[in-house]
Structure formats: structure tokens, C-alpha cells
Design an enzyme around this catalytic site. Structure first.
Site, PDB file in Angstrom:
ATOM      1  N   HIS A  61       0.853  -1.194   0.000  1.00 44.91           N
ATOM      2  CA  HIS A  61       0.000   0.000   0.000  1.00 44.91           C
ATOM      3  C   HIS A  61       0.888   1.243   0.000  1.00 44.91           C
ATOM      4  O   HIS A  61       2.102   1.147   0.243  1.00 44.91           O
ATOM      5  CB  HIS A  61      -0.970   0.009   1.183  1.00 44.91           C
ATOM      6  CG  HIS A  61      -0.316   0.078   2.521  1.00 44.91           C
ATOM      7  ND1 HIS A  61       0.370  -0.983   3.073  1.00 44.91           N
ATOM      8  CD2 HIS A  61      -0.234   1.092   3.434  1.00 44.91           C
ATOM      9  CE1 HIS A  61       0.835  -0.644   4.258  1.00 44.91           C
ATOM     10  NE2 HIS A  61       0.493   0.619   4.501  1.00 44.91           N
ATOM     11  N   HIS A  63       1.316   3.944   1.869  1.00 48.36           N
ATOM     12  CA  HIS A  63       1.641   4.757   3.038  1.00 48.36           C
ATOM     13  C   HIS A  63       3.149   4.948   3.105  1.00 48.36           C
ATOM     14  O   HIS A  63       3.925   4.074   2.710  1.00 48.36           O
ATOM     15  CB  HIS A  63       1.133   4.098   4.312  1.00 48.36           C
ATOM     16  CG  HIS A  63      -0.335   4.310   4.533  1.00 48.36           C
ATOM     17  ND1 HIS A  63      -1.055   3.620   5.488  1.00 48.36           N
ATOM     18  CD2 HIS A  63      -1.228   5.141   3.922  1.00 48.36           C
ATOM     19  CE1 HIS A  63      -2.329   4.019   5.455  1.00 48.36           C
ATOM     20  NE2 HIS A  63      -2.447   4.937   4.511  1.00 48.36           N
ATOM     21  N   ASP A  65       5.576   4.812   5.272  1.00 51.26           N
ATOM     22  CA  ASP A  65       6.516   3.874   5.883  1.00 51.26           C
ATOM     23  C   ASP A  65       6.706   2.606   5.061  1.00 51.26           C
ATOM     24  O   ASP A  65       7.529   1.756   5.420  1.00 51.26           O
ATOM     25  CB  ASP A  65       6.078   3.526   7.313  1.00 51.26           C
ATOM     26  CG  ASP A  65       4.678   2.955   7.400  1.00 51.26           C
ATOM     27  OD1 ASP A  65       3.773   3.490   6.733  1.00 51.26           O
ATOM     28  OD2 ASP A  65       4.478   1.972   8.143  1.00 51.26           O
ATOM     29  N   HIS A  66       5.967   2.486   3.959  1.00 53.40           N
ATOM     30  CA  HIS A  66       6.120   1.328   3.078  1.00 53.40           C
ATOM     31  C   HIS A  66       6.688   1.683   1.707  1.00 53.40           C
ATOM     32  O   HIS A  66       7.034   0.782   0.942  1.00 53.40           O
ATOM     33  CB  HIS A  66       4.766   0.627   2.902  1.00 53.40           C
ATOM     34  CG  HIS A  66       4.272  -0.008   4.165  1.00 53.40           C
ATOM     35  ND1 HIS A  66       4.293  -1.374   4.391  1.00 53.40           N
ATOM     36  CD2 HIS A  66       3.757   0.531   5.297  1.00 53.40           C
ATOM     37  CE1 HIS A  66       3.810  -1.642   5.591  1.00 53.40           C
ATOM     38  NE2 HIS A  66       3.482  -0.497   6.168  1.00 53.40           N
ATOM     39  N   HIS A 139      -7.066  -2.498   5.097  1.00 58.16           N
ATOM     40  CA  HIS A 139      -6.388  -1.363   5.707  1.00 58.16           C
ATOM     41  C   HIS A 139      -7.202  -0.109   5.401  1.00 58.16           C
ATOM     42  O   HIS A 139      -8.257  -0.185   4.753  1.00 58.16           O
ATOM     43  CB  HIS A 139      -4.957  -1.273   5.170  1.00 58.16           C
ATOM     44  CG  HIS A 139      -4.054  -0.431   6.010  1.00 58.16           C
ATOM     45  ND1 HIS A 139      -4.117  -0.389   7.388  1.00 58.16           N
ATOM     46  CD2 HIS A 139      -3.042   0.409   5.666  1.00 58.16           C
ATOM     47  CE1 HIS A 139      -3.205   0.430   7.851  1.00 58.16           C
ATOM     48  NE2 HIS A 139      -2.535   0.942   6.832  1.00 58.16           N
ATOM     49  N   ASP A 210       0.024  -4.091   6.103  1.00 55.38           N
ATOM     50  CA  ASP A 210      -0.832  -3.561   7.171  1.00 55.38           C
ATOM     51  C   ASP A 210      -2.281  -3.968   6.925  1.00 55.38           C
ATOM     52  O   ASP A 210      -2.822  -3.735   5.840  1.00 55.38           O
ATOM     53  CB  ASP A 210      -0.743  -2.037   7.208  1.00 55.38           C
ATOM     54  CG  ASP A 210       0.650  -1.547   7.576  1.00 55.38           C
ATOM     55  OD1 ASP A 210       1.547  -2.382   7.755  1.00 55.38           O
ATOM     56  OD2 ASP A 210       0.825  -0.312   7.681  1.00 55.38           O
ATOM     57  N   HIS A 268       5.818  -5.055  12.027  1.00 59.61           N
ATOM     58  CA  HIS A 268       5.199  -3.728  12.042  1.00 59.61           C
ATOM     59  C   HIS A 268       4.827  -3.313  13.465  1.00 59.61           C
ATOM     60  O   HIS A 268       3.763  -2.760  13.731  1.00 59.61           O
ATOM     61  CB  HIS A 268       3.968  -3.694  11.121  1.00 59.61           C
ATOM     62  CG  HIS A 268       3.587  -2.316  10.671  1.00 59.61           C
ATOM     63  ND1 HIS A 268       2.632  -1.565  11.305  1.00 59.61           N
ATOM     64  CD2 HIS A 268       4.041  -1.546   9.653  1.00 59.61           C
ATOM     65  CE1 HIS A 268       2.498  -0.408  10.690  1.00 59.61           C
ATOM     66  NE2 HIS A 268       3.353  -0.362   9.690  1.00 59.61           N
TER      67      HIS A 268
END
Length: 311
Positions: A61, A63, A65-66, A139, A210, A268
Site C-alpha cells: 500500500h 503509506h 513507511d512502506h 487497511h 498492514d 510492524h
């Protein structure tokens, strides 16, 4: 045949001194893949000795942090004179954002970069002996998980039995192992079932990214050797997990039980736990069937070799 996971980033959204944002490196024989590219992933690849010979990137996804490590990784690959193309799979509806991030400095690497959108249930990569499938996750943005699933392997060849039946050592062994009947010099026909066992299962790995707990995680692979599952919170913050579309360690363990996973990696982890995963391990091990060591919280840099089911 090697199937090895290297955990490059195991933190939640906020990195810590000991944990980088999300990224997992997977090597299968000569093939290498990245799942998510958190900030600093290119340094983690160097630090833990995986190398940069990545064939494909799979993003769960969009976001930060990914994916915030993507521009740096592309630049590093370019500085290393990469020439062959790189394919990046992303959830449908996110390609524009990922493309904007990848080329934010309005510079293009000297190798082709293909960004393609995928849907749940797509086979997003197919090789001779395995495939990588996308599956639905839950998510608070467009997201998917990924599963590497190997094909069935040949049954074991019983050489001793073949020789007892008069099969000469040589090409006829291979023919039988390929499940083709052979005829001996005296006219006797030997059927494969006489000397070859039942097909054996391959290995599988499931990575959720996530997500809240989902049935799709259970269905995507039968009894995976390793389930890498979101465990952002322990049960003390179960309500927060619901609000933010994450899972608790207990919920991850319940999913592992339902899909028959052999091992469970909890990843995570929220930085609010201060680097202490004891609560996660305690509650997951209370739920997940089998010895305690089947559940673990990997540290950045940890390797996990995935065995064959019958080893």
C-alpha cells in the site's frame, strides 16, 4: 532449493533506533524480490548483505513507511549501472502516486521502470515452479497482501524398487520420474505409480502488509511455511488497532491457526512498545498452536530459511 527471507524493516509507522520501516527481502534460488520499500531500504540491503539484484518490487500500500525508500533505491540502482528493467506491482488506484514519488526529482534512472497495478486474486508474477499472488487486505487505504506459492514437486523416485523391477539405470529412470511408462527389453511395461510416490507439496509464504484480520489471508495459501503478519499492537490497544486498521499479535496468531501456518512472524510493531516485544510474544504464543518457537518477532537483519514441508 533456497527460499530465504531477510527482514530489512520491522517497525511500525515510526522507525526506532533498532527497527527500520517496513521492507522484506525474499530470495528464491536465483530470483530476488522486495516487499515494500520503507525509508532507508537501500542502506538495509547493504547492511545485511542481500545485494541489489532485485527482480521485482511488490508494494502492499502507498503509506509512507512502506514506500518512502523507493526514490533512494532507484537512484542507488542507477548509480550501480543497472540496465535491465525493474517491475513494481502496486494496488489498483495507487500507480499515479507511486510514480510521482518514484520520479519526484524529475529524473529518470537509466533503466526501464514499469509500475503496474494489481487486484486481489491476481497472479502478479509467474515463474517455472512458483507464482506470486495478490490477495485482499483490510487497511484504511487501497491495499493488498502477497503470497509466494510453489508448484507441487515430483513424488520421490524409488530407485531400489525400479531396479528390482528390472529397469536399467539410465534414461528410463528419468522417464518414469516424469510419470511416463517405460517398456523393458522383454516387453514388460513399468508404470510410474510402481516406482514414483505421490506429488509432494511445495513451500509457501504469506505476507499481509498492514491489515485488520481477513479471511483472504487464510484462503490464499494452504498451510504456509511462514506467515508474516501485521502485529502493530498488543491486545492492550485492541481498540486502537480497529481504529487504525491494524492487527494485534493475538489476532495474527488466530489467523495463523486458521490457515495452518507452520511459523508466524509478527512485524510492524508500534514504536510505543519501546523495542520490547514480550507482550506480543506472550499473547500470540498463548493462542498459536504448537511450540513457542513457532512464533517470533524478527529483528531487522534476521534471516529465515523456509524449509520444505516434508523436511
Amino acid at each position: 532449493m533456497t527460499l530465504r527471507v531477510t527482514f530489512l524493516g520491522t517497525s511500525g509507522a515510526v522507525p526506532t533506533v533498532g527497527r527500520n520501516p517496513s521492507s522484506v527481502f525474499l530470495a528464491r534460488e536465483g530470483d530476488s524480490f522486495l516487499f515494500d520499500v520503507g525509508e532507508g531500504t537501500q542502506r538495509q540491503l547493504m547492511r545485511y548483505g542481500t545485494g541489489f539484484d532485485v527482480d521485482h518490487i511488490f508494494v502492499t500500500h502507498a503509506h509512507g513507511d512502506h514506500v518512502l525508500g523507493l526514490p533512494g533505491l532507484l537512484q542507488t540502482l542507477d548509480f550501480n549501472d543497472r540496465e535491465r528493467s525493474l517491475s513494481i506491482s502496486v494496488p489498483r488506484g495507487t500507480a499515479r502516486r507511486i510514480r510521482s514519488l518514484a520520479f519526484a526529482l524529475e529524473t529518470r534512472p537509466g533503466f526501464p521502470v514499469e509500475i503496474r497495478e494489481v487486484d486481489p486474486d491476481d497472479v502478479v508474477y509467474r515463474a517455472d515452479e512458483y507464482e506470486i499472488r495478490a490477495f485482499a487486505t483490510d487497511h484504511d487505504t487501497r491495499s493488498v497482501g502477497y503470497a509466494l506459492v510453489e508448484d507441487e514437486r515430483k513424488g520421490r523416485f524409488d530407485r531400489e524398487r525400479a531396479e528390482e523391477l528390472g529397469v536399467p539405470v539410465g534414461p528410463k529412470f528419468s522417464q518414469l520420474h516424469e510419470r511416463n511408462p517405460v517398456e523393458l527389453d522383454d516387453g514388460t511395461v513399468i508404470e510410474p505409480d510402481e516406482v514414483v510416490g505421490d506429488p509432494r507439496p511445495g513451500r509457501s509464504l504469506v505476507l499481509t502488509g498492514d491489515t485488520r484480520p481477513t479471511a483472504a489471508t487464510v484462503d490464499v495459501a494452504d498451510e504456509p511455511e511462514l506467515l508474516i503478519h501485521d502485529a502493530t499492537f498488543a491486545s492492550d490497544r485492541a481498540e486502537r488497532a480497529v481504529e487504525t486498521a491494524h492487527s494485534t499479535a493475538r489476532q495474527a496468531a488466530e489467523i495463523a491457526n486458521r490457515c495452518g501456518a507452520k511459523r508466524l512472524a509478527l512485524v510492524h510493531l508500534s514504536s510505543r512498545y519501546g523495542g520490547d516485544p514480550s507482550a506480543h510474544l506472550e499473547e500470540a504464543r498463548a493462542v498459536f498452536d504448537g511450540p513457542d518457537e513457532r512464533v517470533f518477532v524478527p529483528n531487522d537483519g534476521d534471516d529465515f530459511e523456509i524449509p520444505y514441508p516434508d523436511d
